[in-house]
Design an enzyme around this catalytic site. Sequence first.
Site, PDB file in Angstrom:
ATOM      1  N   HIS A 152      29.424 -20.843 -14.902  1.00  0.00           N
ATOM      2  CA  HIS A 152      29.949 -21.682 -15.987  1.00  0.00           C
ATOM      3  C   HIS A 152      31.078 -20.987 -16.728  1.00  0.00           C
ATOM      4  O   HIS A 152      30.885 -19.921 -17.313  1.00  0.00           O
ATOM      5  CB  HIS A 152      28.824 -22.033 -16.961  1.00  0.00           C
ATOM      6  CG  HIS A 152      29.174 -23.147 -17.902  1.00  0.00           C
ATOM      7  ND1 HIS A 152      29.430 -24.427 -17.475  1.00  0.00           N
ATOM      8  CD2 HIS A 152      29.318 -23.178 -19.255  1.00  0.00           C
ATOM      9  CE1 HIS A 152      29.703 -25.189 -18.523  1.00  0.00           C
ATOM     10  NE2 HIS A 152      29.642 -24.450 -19.621  1.00  0.00           N
ATOM     11  N   HIS A 184      34.816 -21.888 -19.155  1.00  0.00           N
ATOM     12  CA  HIS A 184      35.935 -22.659 -19.713  1.00  0.00           C
ATOM     13  C   HIS A 184      37.047 -21.626 -19.893  1.00  0.00           C
ATOM     14  O   HIS A 184      37.080 -20.903 -20.897  1.00  0.00           O
ATOM     15  CB  HIS A 184      35.575 -23.276 -21.060  1.00  0.00           C
ATOM     16  CG  HIS A 184      34.298 -24.071 -21.064  1.00  0.00           C
ATOM     17  ND1 HIS A 184      34.195 -25.299 -20.452  1.00  0.00           N
ATOM     18  CD2 HIS A 184      33.081 -23.806 -21.597  1.00  0.00           C
ATOM     19  CE1 HIS A 184      32.955 -25.754 -20.632  1.00  0.00           C
ATOM     20  NE2 HIS A 184      32.258 -24.871 -21.305  1.00  0.00           N
ATOM     21  N   GLN A 196      39.084 -20.590 -23.125  1.00  0.00           N
ATOM     22  CA  GLN A 196      38.394 -20.009 -24.282  1.00  0.00           C
ATOM     23  C   GLN A 196      38.439 -18.477 -24.291  1.00  0.00           C
ATOM     24  O   GLN A 196      38.183 -17.850 -25.319  1.00  0.00           O
ATOM     25  CB  GLN A 196      36.950 -20.523 -24.363  1.00  0.00           C
ATOM     26  CG  GLN A 196      36.906 -22.005 -24.723  1.00  0.00           C
ATOM     27  CD  GLN A 196      35.511 -22.603 -24.737  1.00  0.00           C
ATOM     28  OE1 GLN A 196      34.507 -21.888 -24.784  1.00  0.00           O
ATOM     29  NE2 GLN A 196      35.444 -23.937 -24.677  1.00  0.00           N
ATOM     30  N   ARG A 227      33.130 -25.258 -32.804  1.00  0.00           N
ATOM     31  CA  ARG A 227      33.764 -26.233 -31.920  1.00  0.00           C
ATOM     32  C   ARG A 227      35.061 -26.780 -32.529  1.00  0.00           C
ATOM     33  O   ARG A 227      36.044 -27.000 -31.812  1.00  0.00           O
ATOM     34  CB  ARG A 227      32.784 -27.367 -31.603  1.00  0.00           C
ATOM     35  CG  ARG A 227      33.248 -28.217 -30.440  1.00  0.00           C
ATOM     36  CD  ARG A 227      32.270 -29.309 -30.110  1.00  0.00           C
ATOM     37  NE  ARG A 227      32.316 -30.392 -31.087  1.00  0.00           N
ATOM     38  CZ  ARG A 227      31.942 -31.641 -30.835  1.00  0.00           C
ATOM     39  NH1 ARG A 227      31.453 -31.964 -29.644  1.00  0.00           N
ATOM     40  NH2 ARG A 227      32.017 -32.557 -31.754  1.00  0.00           N
ATOM     41  N   TYR A 229      38.005 -29.191 -18.735  1.00  0.00           N
ATOM     42  CA  TYR A 229      38.138 -30.479 -19.440  1.00  0.00           C
ATOM     43  C   TYR A 229      39.431 -30.693 -20.211  1.00  0.00           C
ATOM     44  O   TYR A 229      39.638 -31.773 -20.764  1.00  0.00           O
ATOM     45  CB  TYR A 229      36.937 -30.742 -20.341  1.00  0.00           C
ATOM     46  CG  TYR A 229      36.691 -29.740 -21.448  1.00  0.00           C
ATOM     47  CD1 TYR A 229      37.286 -29.884 -22.698  1.00  0.00           C
ATOM     48  CD2 TYR A 229      35.826 -28.671 -21.251  1.00  0.00           C
ATOM     49  CE1 TYR A 229      37.025 -28.985 -23.717  1.00  0.00           C
ATOM     50  CE2 TYR A 229      35.559 -27.768 -22.265  1.00  0.00           C
ATOM     51  CZ  TYR A 229      36.159 -27.928 -23.500  1.00  0.00           C
ATOM     52  OH  TYR A 229      35.898 -27.030 -24.495  1.00  0.00           O
ATOM     53  N   HIS A 264      30.613 -34.200 -19.041  1.00  0.00           N
ATOM     54  CA  HIS A 264      30.577 -33.107 -20.021  1.00  0.00           C
ATOM     55  C   HIS A 264      29.196 -32.882 -20.614  1.00  0.00           C
ATOM     56  O   HIS A 264      28.711 -31.747 -20.696  1.00  0.00           O
ATOM     57  CB  HIS A 264      31.576 -33.356 -21.154  1.00  0.00           C
ATOM     58  CG  HIS A 264      31.578 -32.268 -22.189  1.00  0.00           C
ATOM     59  ND1 HIS A 264      30.687 -32.229 -23.247  1.00  0.00           N
ATOM     60  CD2 HIS A 264      32.333 -31.150 -22.303  1.00  0.00           C
ATOM     61  CE1 HIS A 264      30.922 -31.138 -23.969  1.00  0.00           C
ATOM     62  NE2 HIS A 264      31.902 -30.470 -23.411  1.00  0.00           N
ATOM     63  N   HIS A 270      26.522 -30.182 -19.361  1.00  0.00           N
ATOM     64  CA  HIS A 270      25.898 -29.520 -20.520  1.00  0.00           C
ATOM     65  C   HIS A 270      24.751 -30.432 -20.943  1.00  0.00           C
ATOM     66  O   HIS A 270      24.973 -31.615 -21.174  1.00  0.00           O
ATOM     67  CB  HIS A 270      26.856 -29.470 -21.707  1.00  0.00           C
ATOM     68  CG  HIS A 270      28.069 -28.605 -21.550  1.00  0.00           C
ATOM     69  ND1 HIS A 270      29.325 -29.050 -21.864  1.00  0.00           N
ATOM     70  CD2 HIS A 270      28.213 -27.311 -21.181  1.00  0.00           C
ATOM     71  CE1 HIS A 270      30.205 -28.074 -21.681  1.00  0.00           C
ATOM     72  NE2 HIS A 270      29.557 -27.008 -21.260  1.00  0.00           N
ATOM     73  N   GLU A 309      21.946 -28.154 -25.569  1.00  0.00           N
ATOM     74  CA  GLU A 309      22.311 -26.866 -26.143  1.00  0.00           C
ATOM     75  C   GLU A 309      21.923 -26.765 -27.610  1.00  0.00           C
ATOM     76  O   GLU A 309      21.562 -25.696 -28.093  1.00  0.00           O
ATOM     77  CB  GLU A 309      23.821 -26.682 -25.993  1.00  0.00           C
ATOM     78  CG  GLU A 309      24.333 -25.348 -26.501  1.00  0.00           C
ATOM     79  CD  GLU A 309      25.789 -25.119 -26.147  1.00  0.00           C
ATOM     80  OE1 GLU A 309      26.476 -26.093 -25.789  1.00  0.00           O
ATOM     81  OE2 GLU A 309      26.237 -23.969 -26.225  1.00  0.00           O
ATOM     82  N   HIS A 320      22.955 -24.908 -20.200  1.00  0.00           N
ATOM     83  CA  HIS A 320      22.305 -24.873 -21.530  1.00  0.00           C
ATOM     84  C   HIS A 320      21.157 -25.882 -21.590  1.00  0.00           C
ATOM     85  O   HIS A 320      21.171 -26.797 -22.415  1.00  0.00           O
ATOM     86  CB  HIS A 320      23.280 -25.191 -22.673  1.00  0.00           C
ATOM     87  CG  HIS A 320      24.603 -24.515 -22.629  1.00  0.00           C
ATOM     88  ND1 HIS A 320      24.732 -23.147 -22.524  1.00  0.00           N
ATOM     89  CD2 HIS A 320      25.879 -25.009 -22.706  1.00  0.00           C
ATOM     90  CE1 HIS A 320      26.035 -22.855 -22.533  1.00  0.00           C
ATOM     91  NE2 HIS A 320      26.735 -23.949 -22.629  1.00  0.00           N
ATOM     92  N   ASP A 323      30.742 -18.699 -19.640  1.00  0.00           N
ATOM     93  CA  ASP A 323      31.001 -19.817 -20.539  1.00  0.00           C
ATOM     94  C   ASP A 323      32.207 -19.601 -21.460  1.00  0.00           C
ATOM     95  O   ASP A 323      33.340 -19.757 -21.043  1.00  0.00           O
ATOM     96  CB  ASP A 323      29.695 -20.092 -21.326  1.00  0.00           C
ATOM     97  CG  ASP A 323      29.738 -21.368 -22.135  1.00  0.00           C
ATOM     98  OD1 ASP A 323      30.793 -22.021 -22.188  1.00  0.00           O
ATOM     99  OD2 ASP A 323      28.711 -21.731 -22.739  1.00  0.00           O
TER     100      ASP A 323
END
Length: 472
Positions: free
Chosen positions: A68, A70, A73, A94, A133, A219, A248, A251, A285, A336
């Site tokens: 996993h 992204h 990030q 977020r 995404y 997502h 996901h 979580e 998650h 992640d």
Amino acid sequence: MNHATTMNDASRSLFAAQAWLPQGWQRNVLLEWDAAGTLLRVQSGLDAAPDGVAKASGPVIPGMPNLHSHAFQRAMAGLTEYRANPTDSFWSWRDLMYRFAARITPDDLGAVARWLYVEMLKAGYTSVCEFHYVHHAQDGQRYVNPAELAQRVVDAASETGVGMTMLPVLYQYSGFGARAPREDQRRFINTPEQLLGIVEALRGARPEHGALRYGVAPHSLRAVSEASLRSLLAGLDAISPDAPVHIHIAEQTAEVEACIETEGARPVQWLLDRFDVNARWCLVHATHVDDRETQALARSGAVAGLCLTTEANLGDGIFPTHDYLAANGVFGVGSDSHIGVDWRAELRLLEYGQRLVRRERNVLAAPQQTSVADRLYSAALAGGARATGRKVGALEAGARADWIVLDAQHPDLAEKTPQNWLSSVVFCEHGQTPVLDVYTGGEKVVEGRRHRDEARLYADYRATLARLLADA
Ligand code: NGQ
Ligand code: ZN
């Protein structure tokens, strides 16, 4: 001349005095692979290294799949660790993350992803599942090539040498009950048809090969509806019926409560009740599960995608790993948000969370595998491999030629016997990593703790970060 060198080019073979095969540590192992980077044959118990075959400089173990990621990030790691208001949470993080996502250009994403994958390879992650995404331009308009950003990430993987499962993400809504997306989600939004169009564009421009596979990622249950999830899966089945599906799932307790409120069930239960959740699925998650969900998820054969350092960083909660493993549940690990990029830390925290909660030691050992690290490492290889949808995660014929050479001179390995090597690798933290060399597809991409393009890709990353931070 010996058998091995007559059958295969000696340049595509490696001899290891010790290697971790599916049956555990074996001595005098010969690895042979083909020009496409697939292991042809793995023999153990040889008398000696065949003539002309290179010798690994230390013990060889399979590379770990990272289930996993992204990628973008990575560039914000370390920038959100201050209190901005008294109720800072996952949700306020977020908001900051969305602000960051709003600024990334295709060139930025390429540079950040390349550097991230250098870091992954140096840590011994040899595959990554990219839960991608950010699809559209900053104003939310589609790029001329709707797969523009995803393609930059795919290219970053092939340039650096990490194996990739690209999972374009379907993001439609801002909350349960098909709530309209927020303005700051505009770069993410697609219909199932548009998302499948991105998958098709990618498959056309960058066809699948031994180091590249495609799947999809709804997502979260917050971001899709039952109907859109069905059309997404139908579309994917028409392309490839066993392609991976990641989501996901549970979580945050707030999303579990919202799911119960609007859908009448907890997220994992809701999904298991309505969809054929099987080994092609990865539930990222699955943190908040009750006992019934824990057992049912284990039975499904789906992979629980655990991202311990991120889950700790975001204050998510603790997955009931002890009970899940007792029910033969499958799991793998991911980095992640990339607050850390190290599978050793993920496995360590997996065990430590259980120790802290239960006030016991060696919680995740198995009756047949009493070494916690051996058990967690082999389970994370198998589950991570399943999540990639690729043949990886084991030193055996037919698998991708991906592995790590450990530094036998490292203070945590020296003078120890193989039965303690993985324990030391996972649990000890004393200075530099024991990951010395890393091979993907039979190519040595990391040698002596350096990636082959490290200096150049680091310079690109710094220039990109300087610009991103100056604009902030
Ligand atoms: C993500 N990350 O998609 O990047 C999410 C946050 C969300 C994690 N869940 C956004 N760790 O879940 O809405
Ligand atoms: Zn995620």
